[in-house]
Design an enzyme around this catalytic site. Sequence first.
Site, PDB file in Angstrom:
ATOM      1  CB  CYS A  24     -10.691  -2.689   0.324  1.00 40.22           C
ATOM      2  SG  CYS A  24     -10.147  -1.958  -1.230  1.00 40.22           S
ATOM      3  CG  ASN A  77      -0.382  -0.200   2.527  1.00 39.29           C
ATOM      4  OD1 ASN A  77       0.676  -0.805   2.667  1.00 39.29           O
ATOM      5  ND2 ASN A  77      -1.035   0.319   3.538  1.00 39.29           N
ATOM      6  CB  CYS A 108      -5.208  -1.412  -1.771  1.00 36.43           C
ATOM      7  SG  CYS A 108      -6.525  -0.705  -0.779  1.00 36.43           S
ATOM      8  CD  GLU A 157      -5.301  -5.939  -1.390  1.00 34.45           C
ATOM      9  OE1 GLU A 157      -4.676  -4.867  -1.227  1.00 34.45           O
ATOM     10  OE2 GLU A 157      -6.186  -6.335  -0.623  1.00 34.45           O
ATOM     11  CD  GLU A 195      -1.604   4.718   4.607  1.00 35.28           C
ATOM     12  OE1 GLU A 195      -1.153   5.602   5.371  1.00 35.28           O
ATOM     13  OE2 GLU A 195      -2.271   3.738   5.003  1.00 35.28           O
ATOM     14  CB  CYS A 233      -8.606  -4.564  -3.872  1.00 28.23           C
ATOM     15  SG  CYS A 233      -7.444  -3.227  -3.494  1.00 28.23           S
TER      16      CYS A 233
HETATM   17  N1  THU Z   1      -5.270  -1.601   2.536  1.00 28.73           N
HETATM   18  C1  THU Z   1      -4.732  -2.381   1.553  1.00 28.73           C
HETATM   19  O1  THU Z   1      -3.618  -2.128   1.069  1.00 28.73           O
HETATM   20  N2  THU Z   1      -5.452  -3.429   1.096  1.00 28.73           N
HETATM   21  C2  THU Z   1      -6.687  -3.774   1.566  1.00 28.73           C
HETATM   22  O2  THU Z   1      -7.336  -4.635   0.990  1.00 28.73           O
HETATM   23  C3  THU Z   1      -7.221  -3.125   2.757  1.00 28.73           C
HETATM   24  C4  THU Z   1      -6.576  -1.835   3.116  1.00 28.73           C
HETATM   25  C5  THU Z   1      -4.513  -0.449   3.002  1.00 28.73           C
HETATM   26  C6  THU Z   1      -5.097   0.874   2.619  1.00 28.73           C
HETATM   27  C7  THU Z   1      -4.527   1.782   3.672  1.00 28.73           C
HETATM   28  O3  THU Z   1      -3.231   2.202   3.252  1.00 28.73           O
HETATM   29  C8  THU Z   1      -4.386   0.893   4.890  1.00 28.73           C
HETATM   30  O4  THU Z   1      -4.459  -0.442   4.421  1.00 28.73           O
HETATM   31  C9  THU Z   1      -5.452   1.115   5.945  1.00 28.73           C
HETATM   32  O5  THU Z   1      -6.715   1.001   5.401  1.00 28.73           O
END
Ligand code: THU
Length: 137
Positions: A91, A43, A54, A56, A45, A94
């Site tokens: 999520c 991920n 994310c 994925e 941010e 994704c």
């Molecule tokens: N996140 C992911 O990378 N993948 C997911 O399927 C769930 C959430 C990340 C997004 C964000 O940077 C952090 O987790 C908190 O939500």
Amino acid sequence: MVSEETLMESAKAMLAMSYAPYSHFHVGAALLAKDGRVFTGCNVENAAYGPSNCAERTAFFKAVSEGAREFTKIVIVGGKDGVMGEMCPPCGVCRQVMREFCDPETFEILCPAADGSVTRFRLKDLLPESFGPANIT
Ligand code: THU
């Protein structure tokens, strides 16, 4: 062919690459293409929050940008401050990206947890009655 153990190690290694200064929740992914290639992701941010990506989707977009469009499975791991915790299911956004490139009947999503368990899903179960490429032809 790449083993699931190798994929899990690749996903875990990506926890260290995660850029998550806001949530502190690190996620790593390893995506296996049908041609045998593995694409990893973490991920990433952003201070404006919305542009965050994310793990994925990072893996999928890396793969597609390298010419891979067919996939068999993905491993996803996550945890606070980069320490693997409970299973980290993908999520909704994704799941929809997976739907674009993967067969919902066969594509597997593996979610290992710190207790050693590996929860395995099919995309069809995580995104039932989904909207896909065939719906707009
Ligand atoms: N996140 C992911 O990378 N993948 C997911 O399927 C769930 C959430 C990340 C997004 C964000 O940077 C952090 O987790 C908190 O939500």
